[in-house]
Design a protein around this motif. Structure first.
Motif, PDB file in Angstrom:
ATOM      1  N   ARG A 124      -5.256  15.916   4.897  1.00 27.83           N
ATOM      2  CA  ARG A 124      -4.451  15.452   6.023  1.00 27.83           C
ATOM      3  C   ARG A 124      -5.367  14.942   7.123  1.00 27.83           C
ATOM      4  O   ARG A 124      -6.451  15.478   7.308  1.00 27.83           O
ATOM      5  N   PHE A 125      -4.904  13.926   7.851  1.00 27.95           N
ATOM      6  CA  PHE A 125      -5.543  13.570   9.117  1.00 27.95           C
ATOM      7  C   PHE A 125      -4.535  13.949  10.176  1.00 27.95           C
ATOM      8  O   PHE A 125      -3.574  13.227  10.386  1.00 27.95           O
ATOM      9  N   GLY A 126      -4.707  15.061  10.825  1.00 30.37           N
ATOM     10  CA  GLY A 126      -3.718  15.530  11.786  1.00 30.37           C
ATOM     11  C   GLY A 126      -2.391  15.722  11.076  1.00 30.37           C
ATOM     12  O   GLY A 126      -2.307  16.492  10.119  1.00 30.37           O
ATOM     13  N   ASP A 127      -1.372  14.983  11.527  1.00 32.81           N
ATOM     14  CA  ASP A 127      -0.048  15.120  10.917  1.00 32.81           C
ATOM     15  C   ASP A 127       0.117  14.250   9.678  1.00 32.81           C
ATOM     16  O   ASP A 127       1.075  14.404   8.927  1.00 32.81           O
ATOM     17  N   LEU A 128      -0.827  13.335   9.497  1.00 30.35           N
ATOM     18  CA  LEU A 128      -0.685  12.379   8.401  1.00 30.35           C
ATOM     19  C   LEU A 128      -1.169  12.985   7.087  1.00 30.35           C
ATOM     20  O   LEU A 128      -2.347  13.270   6.914  1.00 30.35           O
ATOM     21  N   LEU A 129      -0.221  13.189   6.173  1.00 35.10           N
ATOM     22  CA  LEU A 129      -0.583  13.707   4.861  1.00 35.10           C
ATOM     23  C   LEU A 129      -0.986  12.527   3.984  1.00 35.10           C
ATOM     24  O   LEU A 129      -0.178  11.649   3.704  1.00 35.10           O
ATOM     25  N   VAL A 130      -2.244  12.489   3.586  1.00 32.14           N
ATOM     26  CA  VAL A 130      -2.703  11.352   2.788  1.00 32.14           C
ATOM     27  C   VAL A 130      -2.745  11.707   1.308  1.00 32.14           C
ATOM     28  O   VAL A 130      -2.075  11.086   0.500  1.00 32.14           O
ATOM     29  N   LEU A 131      -3.537  12.704   0.937  1.00 27.31           N
ATOM     30  CA  LEU A 131      -3.594  13.100  -0.467  1.00 27.31           C
ATOM     31  C   LEU A 131      -2.779  14.372  -0.624  1.00 27.31           C
ATOM     32  O   LEU A 131      -3.004  15.358   0.070  1.00 27.31           O
ATOM     33  N   PRO A 156      -2.106   1.440  -3.948  1.00 27.89           N
ATOM     34  CA  PRO A 156      -1.831   0.499  -2.865  1.00 27.89           C
ATOM     35  C   PRO A 156      -2.791   0.699  -1.695  1.00 27.89           C
ATOM     36  O   PRO A 156      -3.358   1.777  -1.519  1.00 27.89           O
ATOM     37  N   THR A 157      -2.965  -0.334  -0.909  1.00 27.57           N
ATOM     38  CA  THR A 157      -3.828  -0.256   0.264  1.00 27.57           C
ATOM     39  C   THR A 157      -3.360   0.857   1.188  1.00 27.57           C
ATOM     40  O   THR A 157      -2.168   1.005   1.418  1.00 27.57           O
ATOM     41  N   GLY A 158      -4.289   1.649   1.653  1.00 26.53           N
ATOM     42  CA  GLY A 158      -3.950   2.696   2.609  1.00 26.53           C
ATOM     43  C   GLY A 158      -3.435   3.964   1.957  1.00 26.53           C
ATOM     44  O   GLY A 158      -2.988   4.880   2.643  1.00 26.53           O
ATOM     45  N   CYS A 159      -3.489   4.063   0.627  1.00 27.55           N
ATOM     46  CA  CYS A 159      -2.937   5.253  -0.014  1.00 27.55           C
ATOM     47  C   CYS A 159      -3.955   6.391  -0.021  1.00 27.55           C
ATOM     48  O   CYS A 159      -3.614   7.531  -0.320  1.00 27.55           O
ATOM     49  N   GLY A 160      -5.193   6.084   0.287  1.00 26.56           N
ATOM     50  CA  GLY A 160      -6.173   7.159   0.400  1.00 26.56           C
ATOM     51  C   GLY A 160      -7.263   7.113  -0.665  1.00 26.56           C
ATOM     52  O   GLY A 160      -7.882   8.141  -0.965  1.00 26.56           O
ATOM     53  N   LYS A 161      -7.524   5.939  -1.213  1.00 26.24           N
ATOM     54  CA  LYS A 161      -8.562   5.832  -2.249  1.00 26.24           C
ATOM     55  C   LYS A 161      -9.943   6.100  -1.646  1.00 26.24           C
ATOM     56  O   LYS A 161     -10.728   6.893  -2.173  1.00 26.24           O
ATOM     57  N   THR A 162     -10.199   5.435  -0.521  1.00 22.46           N
ATOM     58  CA  THR A 162     -11.476   5.662   0.151  1.00 22.46           C
ATOM     59  C   THR A 162     -11.568   7.112   0.620  1.00 22.46           C
ATOM     60  O   THR A 162     -12.612   7.754   0.511  1.00 22.46           O
ATOM     61  N   THR A 163     -10.454   7.609   1.119  1.00 21.88           N
ATOM     62  CA  THR A 163     -10.418   8.992   1.574  1.00 21.88           C
ATOM     63  C   THR A 163     -10.795   9.951   0.446  1.00 21.88           C
ATOM     64  O   THR A 163     -11.536  10.914   0.646  1.00 21.88           O
ATOM     65  N   PHE A 164     -10.308   9.629  -0.757  1.00 20.20           N
ATOM     66  CA  PHE A 164     -10.650  10.478  -1.892  1.00 20.20           C
ATOM     67  C   PHE A 164     -12.157  10.471  -2.160  1.00 20.20           C
ATOM     68  O   PHE A 164     -12.785  11.529  -2.301  1.00 20.20           O
ATOM     69  N   LEU A 190     -18.182  13.419   2.819  1.00 19.32           N
ATOM     70  CA  LEU A 190     -18.201  12.775   4.124  1.00 19.32           C
ATOM     71  C   LEU A 190     -17.015  13.285   4.946  1.00 19.32           C
ATOM     72  O   LEU A 190     -17.067  13.347   6.158  1.00 19.32           O
ATOM     73  N   TYR A 191     -15.944  13.627   4.238  1.00 20.75           N
ATOM     74  CA  TYR A 191     -14.792  14.251   4.899  1.00 20.75           C
ATOM     75  C   TYR A 191     -14.647  15.695   4.413  1.00 20.75           C
ATOM     76  O   TYR A 191     -14.945  15.989   3.252  1.00 20.75           O
ATOM     77  N   ASP A 192     -14.162  16.556   5.280  1.00 22.58           N
ATOM     78  CA  ASP A 192     -13.770  17.893   4.844  1.00 22.58           C
ATOM     79  C   ASP A 192     -12.387  17.788   4.238  1.00 22.58           C
ATOM     80  O   ASP A 192     -11.556  17.027   4.724  1.00 22.58           O
ATOM     81  N   ASN A 216       2.207   5.510  -3.242  1.00 23.04           N
ATOM     82  CA  ASN A 216       2.050   5.354  -1.810  1.00 23.04           C
ATOM     83  C   ASN A 216       1.898   6.712  -1.148  1.00 23.04           C
ATOM     84  O   ASN A 216       2.159   7.744  -1.753  1.00 23.04           O
ATOM     85  N   LYS A 217       1.484   6.703   0.146  1.00 23.96           N
ATOM     86  CA  LYS A 217       1.353   7.954   0.882  1.00 23.96           C
ATOM     87  C   LYS A 217       2.702   8.659   0.991  1.00 23.96           C
ATOM     88  O   LYS A 217       3.699   7.985   1.165  1.00 23.96           O
ATOM     89  N   PRO A 218       2.801   9.969   0.986  1.00 24.70           N
ATOM     90  CA  PRO A 218       1.731  10.912   0.623  1.00 24.70           C
ATOM     91  C   PRO A 218       1.391  10.750  -0.861  1.00 24.70           C
ATOM     92  O   PRO A 218       2.297  10.753  -1.699  1.00 24.70           O
TER      93      PRO A 218
HETATM   94  N1  LIG Z   1     -11.130   9.099   9.486  1.00 26.55           N
HETATM   95  C1  LIG Z   1      -9.781   8.937   9.483  1.00 26.55           C
HETATM   96  N2  LIG Z   1      -9.031   9.424  10.485  1.00 26.55           N
HETATM   97  C2  LIG Z   1      -7.674   9.260  10.493  1.00 26.55           C
HETATM   98  N3  LIG Z   1      -6.995   8.633   9.543  1.00 26.55           N
HETATM   99  C3  LIG Z   1      -7.689   8.119   8.518  1.00 26.55           C
HETATM  100  C4  LIG Z   1      -9.108   8.238   8.429  1.00 26.55           C
HETATM  101  N4  LIG Z   1      -9.540   7.619   7.294  1.00 26.55           N
HETATM  102  C5  LIG Z   1      -8.419   7.153   6.705  1.00 26.55           C
HETATM  103  N5  LIG Z   1      -7.314   7.451   7.429  1.00 26.55           N
HETATM  104  C6  LIG Z   1      -5.935   7.116   7.067  1.00 26.55           C
HETATM  105  O1  LIG Z   1      -5.733   7.559   5.769  1.00 26.55           O
HETATM  106  C7  LIG Z   1      -4.991   6.616   5.016  1.00 26.55           C
HETATM  107  C8  LIG Z   1      -5.754   6.236   3.780  1.00 26.55           C
HETATM  108  O2  LIG Z   1      -6.883   5.457   4.133  1.00 26.55           O
HETATM  109  P1  LIG Z   1      -7.929   4.933   3.057  1.00 26.55           P
HETATM  110  O3  LIG Z   1      -8.427   6.098   2.302  1.00 26.55           O
HETATM  111  O4  LIG Z   1      -8.936   4.120   3.765  1.00 26.55           O
HETATM  112  O5  LIG Z   1      -7.019   4.015   2.147  1.00 26.55           O
HETATM  113  P2  LIG Z   1      -7.427   3.046   0.950  1.00 26.55           P
HETATM  114  O6  LIG Z   1      -8.908   3.141   0.759  1.00 26.55           O
HETATM  115  O7  LIG Z   1      -6.648   3.538  -0.212  1.00 26.55           O
HETATM  116  O8  LIG Z   1      -7.002   1.680   1.355  1.00 26.55           O
HETATM  117  C9  LIG Z   1      -4.720   5.446   5.950  1.00 26.55           C
HETATM  118  O9  LIG Z   1      -3.399   5.578   6.422  1.00 26.55           O
HETATM  119  C10 LIG Z   1      -5.710   5.624   7.042  1.00 26.55           C
HETATM  120  O10 LIG Z   1      -5.173   5.169   8.239  1.00 26.55           O
END
Ligand SMILES: Nc1ncnc2c1ncn2[C@@H]1O[C@H](COP(=O)(O)OP(=O)(O)O)[C@@H](O)[C@H]1O
Ligand SMILES: [Mg+2]
Lengths: 247, 262
Positions: free
Chosen positions: A15-22, A40-48, A55-57, A209-211
């Motif tokens: 989660r990023f705050g209230d935003l549940l990503v994965l 899809p874009t913004g689904c959290g691939k980079t986040t994963f 790099l992220y907790d 898509n998210k979540p």
């Molecule tokens: N460091 C961060 N702080 C807050 N929100 C983030 C952060 N990194 C990513 N997000 C949010 O997490 C979601 C997934 O982002 P990201 O992993 O970059 O997507 P993707 O790589 O699949 O396009 C997005 O909605 C983005 O806004």
């Protein structure tokens, strides 16, 4: 049993705050597997990938390598970012050597490996140039040489070819496959290009898509080298395309 | 080849501009004009300048004054650079240091060097210490703010990439943060060397007996306009040489950040 898989992702939640990503994601990656993840874009691939590489907790769950929690000092992970992050103040050769120096390899080994991988990606002639002097595709190749030079157990790639034109992409994809087969490493490759995923992967994970959850897991046993015009290739590509129609 | 041609053109235009300026100066200070009664013409100033290279002005020839001023500026500038680079990097790298020192720094930053003169005398006396301090003050914040900006502007992906390779925090600082701040450090040094040199007049207002700044102040005291003009011109020329020198060092050390342009 625990070491049957190279990478294990168990109930990963981010989660990023209230935003549940994965949202409670679980999957495994076998040793030497080439896994593609599409979503899809913004689904959290980079986040994963950022979670895997610490790099992220992560909010909940765990990510294991060889059955142990990820430890960057012990596990040899290489990560090729969406933007090819070369150090602008180092020459291409110095960039390739950077990781080897951090890992304190003997000087002879450093030279040998960087020679080998610079040659492999065709940058020997440009080894003394600075990143600013090279084109995007050369920089991407430098990033690949740098990543392979540390002989990573796990190689993470985040839409590495997203910004390149088709011809170059094909070339670099073939180069990547060749390196992967020669060096032998576990690859997790993120892309939003379905054709690319079908061309490269041994297995494809499709995300929602998210979540974000895993929507489907598709094994890809097409024989290599692959032909994008082959009916089996087209069929698999259509199957994946069908799955993501509802994004 | 093309670049060389461009440089020659640029130099020629520059020379022409200076020539025009000199003509204007001649014309404005010609016999009989009000300005001519107050100010020497360029030829008089030039002759006086030549004369001062072998005849003493006060205690020293122009060379002696120049060396004294340069020494003061270099001492002040080196202290300013060293401490500015350290403070800038520290504030850019460590959040606690940033939170602690940034507000103080921001408060002190807008105070002009001249405003410090009385304090400089009280703290460091009328000797060299006070002069070094004035010059230090005029360079310090320029260096600090630029280095701080540089340390903050480090590409997070580069830090990520280094972490991935197992870099320790210390190694990240030395191998990533410092090198990527180098262009910013040089921008800071460049501005600082110019403003330090410009502050030499103010610094030498603190009871001195030599230096280019003293020459100007002393010239004012005895109404010697030629001496003032000689001092001003020397300050201009030396300032120009100093910043040219710094730019040369920069282009050597920061080749990587400029290679695109060449
Ligand atoms: N460091 C961060 N702080 C807050 N929100 C983030 C952060 N990194 C990513 N997000 C949010 O997490 C979601 C997934 O982002 P990201 O992993 O970059 O997507 P993707 O790589 O699949 O396009 C997005 O909605 C983005 O806004
Ligand atoms: Mg992304």
């Amino acid at each position: 049993m625990a070491n049957e898989y190279k990478v294990q992702v168990n109930h990963l939640t981010k989660r990023f705050g209230d935003l549940l990503v994965l949202d409670d994601i679980s999957f495994n990656v076998k040793e030497n597997e080439f896994l593609c993840i599409v979503g899809p874009t913004g689904c959290g691939k980079t986040t994963f990938l950022n979670s895997l590489s610490k790099l992220y907790d992560i909010t909940a769950g765990e990510i294991l390598i060889n059955g142990e929690p990820v430890d960057l000092k012990r596990h040899n992970i290489a990560y090729i970012f969406q933007e090819y992050s070369n150090m602008p103040w180092l020459t291409i050769r110095q960039n390739v050597e950077f990781g080897l120096r951090i890992k304190k390899l003997p000087e002879a080994e450093i030279r040998e490996r960087s020679d080998y991988f610079l040659d492999m990606v065709g940058l020997t002639k440009f080894q003394d140039y600075y990143p600013r002097q090279l084109s995007a595709s050369m920089l991407q190749r430098a990033a690949i040489a740098r990543a392979f030079a540390v002989k990573p157990e796990v190689l993470l790639m985040d839409e590495p070819y997203g910004q390149l034109d088709i011809e170059l992409r094909f070339k670099l994809e073939d180069e990547l496959i060749r390196l992967w087969r020669e060096v032998g490493t576990t690859v997790i490759f993120i892309t939003h290009n379905i054709e690319e995923a079908v061309y490269l992967s041994g297995r494809i994970l499709v995300l929602t898509n998210k979540p974000t959850k895993i929507k489907a897991e598709i094994p890809n046993d097409l024989p290599r080298p692959r032909d994008i015009a082959d009916p089996n290739f087209v069929a698999l590509r259509n199957q994946v395309t069908e799955l993501i129609k509802w994004w | 080849m093309k670049k060389k041609k461009l440089n020659i053109t640029r130099a020629a235009v520059g020379a022409l501009a200076i020539l025009c300026f000199l003509c204007l100066w001649f014309w404005a200070t010609r016999e009989g004009t009000p300005l001519g009664r107050l100010m020497p013409n360029p030829a008089q100033v030039f002759l006086r300048l030549v004369e001062t290279t072998h005849t003493k002005v006060g205690p020293l020839t122009i060379w002696g004054h120049m060396l004294n001023s340069l020494r003061r500026v270099l001492v002040g500038f080196c202290i300013a650079s060293g401490s500015g680079i350290l403070l800038g990097l520290a504030m850019g790298w460590n959040r606690t240091i940033e939170a602690l020192l940034r507000p103080i720094f921001e408060l002190l930053r807008p105070i002009p060097p001249l405003a410090w003169i009385s304090l400089a005398i009280v703290w460091f006396g009328l000797g060299e210490g006070g002069k070094y301090f004035i010059i230090f003050v005029s360079g310090f914040s320029n260096v600090t703010i630029n280095v701080y900006t540089g340390a903050k502007a480090v590409d997070p992906e580069l830090i990520g990439a280094a972490k991935m390779l197992g870099c320790s925090d210390r190694r990240i600082f030395t191998s990533i943060v410092i090198p990527s701040s180098v262009p910013y450090i040089f921008t800071g040094l460049q501005i600082a060397i110019s403003s330090s040199w410009a502050a030499v007049v103010a610094a030498e207002m603190v009871r001195s007996t030599n230096g280019i700044g003293w020459m100007i102040t002393a010239g004012q005291g005895i109404g010697d306009m030629e001496q003032i003009m000689v001092g001003i011109i020397v300050i201009g020329v030396v300032g120009f040489l100093l910043s040219t020198f710094m730019r040369g060092v920069e282009s050597k050390l920061c080749a990587w950040s400029r290679v695109q342009d060449s």
